[in-house]
Motif scaffolding. Structure first.
Motif, mmCIF file in Angstrom:
data_model
loop_
_atom_site.group_PDB
_atom_site.id
_atom_site.type_symbol
_atom_site.label_atom_id
_atom_site.label_comp_id
_atom_site.label_asym_id
_atom_site.label_seq_id
_atom_site.Cartn_x
_atom_site.Cartn_y
_atom_site.Cartn_z
ATOM 1 N N GLU A 150 1.163 -0.895 0.291
ATOM 2 C CA GLU A 150 -0.288 0.358 0.204
ATOM 3 C C GLU A 150 0.826 1.445 0.265
ATOM 4 N N ALA A 151 2.350 1.051 0.833
ATOM 5 C CA ALA A 151 2.711 2.389 0.878
ATOM 6 C C ALA A 151 3.211 2.477 -0.350
ATOM 7 N N PHE A 152 3.925 1.157 -1.333
ATOM 8 C CA PHE A 152 4.273 1.503 -2.651
ATOM 9 C C PHE A 152 3.368 2.498 -3.324
ATOM 10 N N LYS A 153 2.039 1.829 -3.740
ATOM 11 C CA LYS A 153 1.366 2.251 -4.247
ATOM 12 C C LYS A 153 1.058 3.566 -4.567
ATOM 13 N N GLU A 154 0.870 4.046 -3.308
ATOM 14 C CA GLU A 154 0.499 5.208 -3.240
ATOM 15 C C GLU A 154 1.301 6.039 -3.052
ATOM 16 N N ALA A 155 3.002 6.120 -3.083
ATOM 17 C CA ALA A 155 3.860 6.835 -3.485
ATOM 18 C C ALA A 155 4.169 7.047 -5.055
ATOM 19 N N ALA A 156 3.839 6.087 -5.683
ATOM 20 C CA ALA A 156 4.009 6.124 -7.113
ATOM 21 C C ALA A 156 2.645 6.924 -6.988
ATOM 22 N N MET A 157 1.483 6.475 -6.754
ATOM 23 C CA MET A 157 0.300 7.993 -6.765
ATOM 24 C C MET A 157 0.536 9.183 -7.003
ATOM 25 N N GLU A 158 0.963 9.213 -5.703
ATOM 26 C CA GLU A 158 1.773 10.593 -5.255
ATOM 27 C C GLU A 158 2.591 11.586 -5.760
ATOM 28 N N SER A 159 3.712 10.621 -6.338
ATOM 29 C CA SER A 159 4.888 11.107 -7.536
ATOM 30 C C SER A 159 3.759 11.806 -8.804
ATOM 31 N N VAL A 160 3.007 10.920 -8.857
ATOM 32 C CA VAL A 160 2.113 11.376 -10.552
ATOM 33 C C VAL A 160 2.435 13.897 -10.656
ATOM 34 N N ASP A 161 1.718 14.190 -9.956
ATOM 35 C CA ASP A 161 1.883 14.902 -9.823
ATOM 36 C C ASP A 161 2.864 16.477 -9.963
ATOM 37 N N VAL A 162 3.897 15.384 -9.632
ATOM 38 C CA VAL A 162 5.702 15.987 -9.522
ATOM 39 C C VAL A 162 6.040 15.934 -10.858
ATOM 40 N N GLN A 163 5.655 14.732 -11.864
ATOM 41 C CA GLN A 163 6.294 14.414 -13.090
ATOM 42 C C GLN A 163 5.519 14.804 -13.771
ATOM 43 N N ARG A 164 4.472 15.139 -13.527
ATOM 44 C CA ARG A 164 3.882 16.331 -14.526
ATOM 45 C C ARG A 164 4.033 16.999 -15.082
ATOM 46 N N GLU A 165 4.104 18.412 -13.043
ATOM 47 C CA GLU A 165 4.363 19.528 -13.223
ATOM 48 C C GLU A 165 6.055 19.497 -14.138
ATOM 49 N N ALA A 166 6.945 18.665 -13.738
ATOM 50 C CA ALA A 166 8.023 18.887 -14.610
ATOM 51 C C ALA A 166 8.148 19.113 -15.962
ATOM 52 N N TRP A 167 7.059 17.915 -16.644
ATOM 53 C CA TRP A 167 6.447 17.415 -18.094
ATOM 54 C C TRP A 167 6.138 18.753 -18.678
ATOM 55 N N ALA A 168 5.471 19.262 -18.011
ATOM 56 C CA ALA A 168 4.176 20.769 -17.813
ATOM 57 C C ALA A 168 5.372 21.930 -18.779
ATOM 58 N N GLU A 169 6.048 22.164 -17.791
ATOM 59 C CA GLU A 169 7.274 23.196 -17.499
ATOM 60 C C GLU A 169 8.418 22.870 -18.654
ATOM 61 N N LEU A 170 8.818 21.529 -19.573
ATOM 62 C CA LEU A 170 9.435 21.187 -20.083
ATOM 63 C C LEU A 170 8.909 21.617 -20.990
ATOM 64 N N THR A 171 7.773 20.817 -21.710
ATOM 65 C CA THR A 171 7.259 21.192 -23.130
ATOM 66 C C THR A 171 6.957 22.956 -23.097
ATOM 67 N N GLU A 172 6.380 23.637 -22.090
ATOM 68 C CA GLU A 172 6.646 25.232 -22.302
ATOM 69 C C GLU A 172 7.648 25.633 -22.907
ATOM 70 N N GLU A 173 9.223 25.143 -22.196
ATOM 71 C CA GLU A 173 10.833 25.431 -22.407
ATOM 72 C C GLU A 173 10.683 25.436 -23.732
ATOM 73 N N ALA A 174 10.979 24.154 -24.255
ATOM 74 C CA ALA A 174 10.897 23.541 -25.932
ATOM 75 C C ALA A 174 10.049 24.251 -26.950
ATOM 76 N N ARG A 175 8.507 24.635 -26.117
ATOM 77 C CA ARG A 175 7.346 25.562 -26.911
ATOM 78 C C ARG A 175 8.157 26.828 -27.274
ATOM 79 N N GLU A 176 8.715 27.309 -26.444
ATOM 80 C CA GLU A 176 8.974 28.602 -26.582
ATOM 81 C C GLU A 176 10.054 29.149 -27.242
ATOM 82 N N ALA A 177 11.537 28.205 -26.864
ATOM 83 C CA ALA A 177 12.780 27.974 -27.784
ATOM 84 C C ALA A 177 12.132 27.856 -28.953
#
Length: 340
Positions: A272-299
């Protein structure tokens, strides 16, 4: 005091010192070995394989997952993330995870179709109405059930990570509608589904290794290709294909997974701890992806690319209907669940 008494006191003093020392050693040994119930407090170190660089969004997600696992298990499990493909390519890593020699990995969903045909549904074009619906479904019951189709393969799916939305780009003309795709020669991944999608839109599909795309665009062997903003930018394809149609036709996600051997060794509480940790990490990963996408788009915009925004994808969805006619029966259960 006579000599006999002095000797006796000396012996007694020595015995007290020895007993005290032995008592201290016994206490230290007990704390190292574990609790009174015999459980061990020794930290178990696990390995997570990642083929992207250390600062890439999926690696950022991996590290957050590792941090949360350590926190939720009170330090009983520690995860070391090996980024940059140190442990091999995805196919090699998957084999090692199945064997249990690597406990955890992050891979794209496409190679997982070798172990679960159902996961191929995630590569269908325009499967979701928008990003909000996509992540609501992937993070919900249907997404977890889809990961469950890996059962029996030696792999355990924990969660999905973002890999962006793929769009078309070319060096011939701006593409606003499916009709504008007519006659274009586009590079695709080597898959029947990828070929079917491009051909349903009126273009010609050319399967080709990714590393060959730049020179093929430059020399006119192909007119265009398809990918997400970060890949379009980091591969320098924007230099030789200036028209980028932002229509997000496909968005096959990444998957964070573990080995069955690891999973079988975990207690129900730790699972349960591993599952919760995986799900909670998604928002952090998606935020990092959104930032990279915006940087690439601007470039790429600053470097002269023309972005053609497609706000209404209805006619594009209608154009790829032949793909659903061909593959719909194969994925019908999952298409229904994702689109209901």
């Amino acid at each position: 005091m006579n000599k006999k008494l002095v000797a006796l006191f000396s012996i007694l003093f020595f015995v007290v010192i020895v007993l005290a020392a032995c008592g201290g050693e016994s206490e230290d040994a007990s704390s190292e070995e574990g609790n009174d119930d015999g459980s061990s407090e020794e930290t178990v170190t696990l390995t997570l394989a990642e083929n992207h660089p250390d600062d890439y969004p999926t690696t950022v997600g991996d590290k957050k997952f590792a941090e949360l696992v350590e926190e939720k298990t009170d330090g009983r499990y520690e995860i070391e993330v090996y980024s940059g493909g140190q442990l091999g390519e995805e196919s090699e890593v998957l084999e090692q995870v199945q064997l249990g020699t690597i406990e955890l990995a992050r891979v794209n969903a496409i190679p997982l179709t070798e172990f679960s045909e159902s996961i191929g549904v995630l590569s269908m074009p325009y499967l979701f109405e928008d990003e909000e619906e996509k992540w609501e479904k992937l993070n919900g019951e249907v997404g977890q059930d889809l990961l469950g189709t890996l059962d029996g393969s030696g792999l355990v799916g924990l969660t999905f990570y973002d890999s962006g939305e793929r769009s078309f780009y070319n060096n011939v003309r701006p593409v606003e509608t499916p009709e504008d795709m007519e006659g274009l020669q586009l590079r695709v991944q080597s898959s029947d589904l990828a070929i079917a999608i491009v051909e349903s839109l009126g273009a010609s599909a050319t399967p080709m290794e990714y590393g060959e795309v730049y020179s093929a665009l430059q020399t006119g062997v192909i007119d265009g290709a398809e990918n997400n903003f970060p890949s379009y930018y980091t591969s320098n394809h924007y230099e030789v294909a200036e028209y980028f149609t932002v229509n997000g036709y496909q968005g096959t996600p990444e998957v964070l997974l573990g080995s069955q051997d690891l999973w079988d060794d975990l207690s129900d509480e730790d699972k349960e701890a591993f599952k919760e940790a995986a799900m909670e990490s998604v928002d952090v990963q998606r935020e990092a992806w959104a930032e990279l996408t915006e940087e690439a788009r601007e470039a790429v915009t600053e470097n002269g690319s023309e972005l053609i925004e497609v706000s209404d994808t209805e006619e594009w969805r209608e154009a790829v209907q032949p793909v659903y006619d061909e593959y719909g029966d194969q994925y019908s259960e999952w298409i229904d669940r994702f689109t209901e």
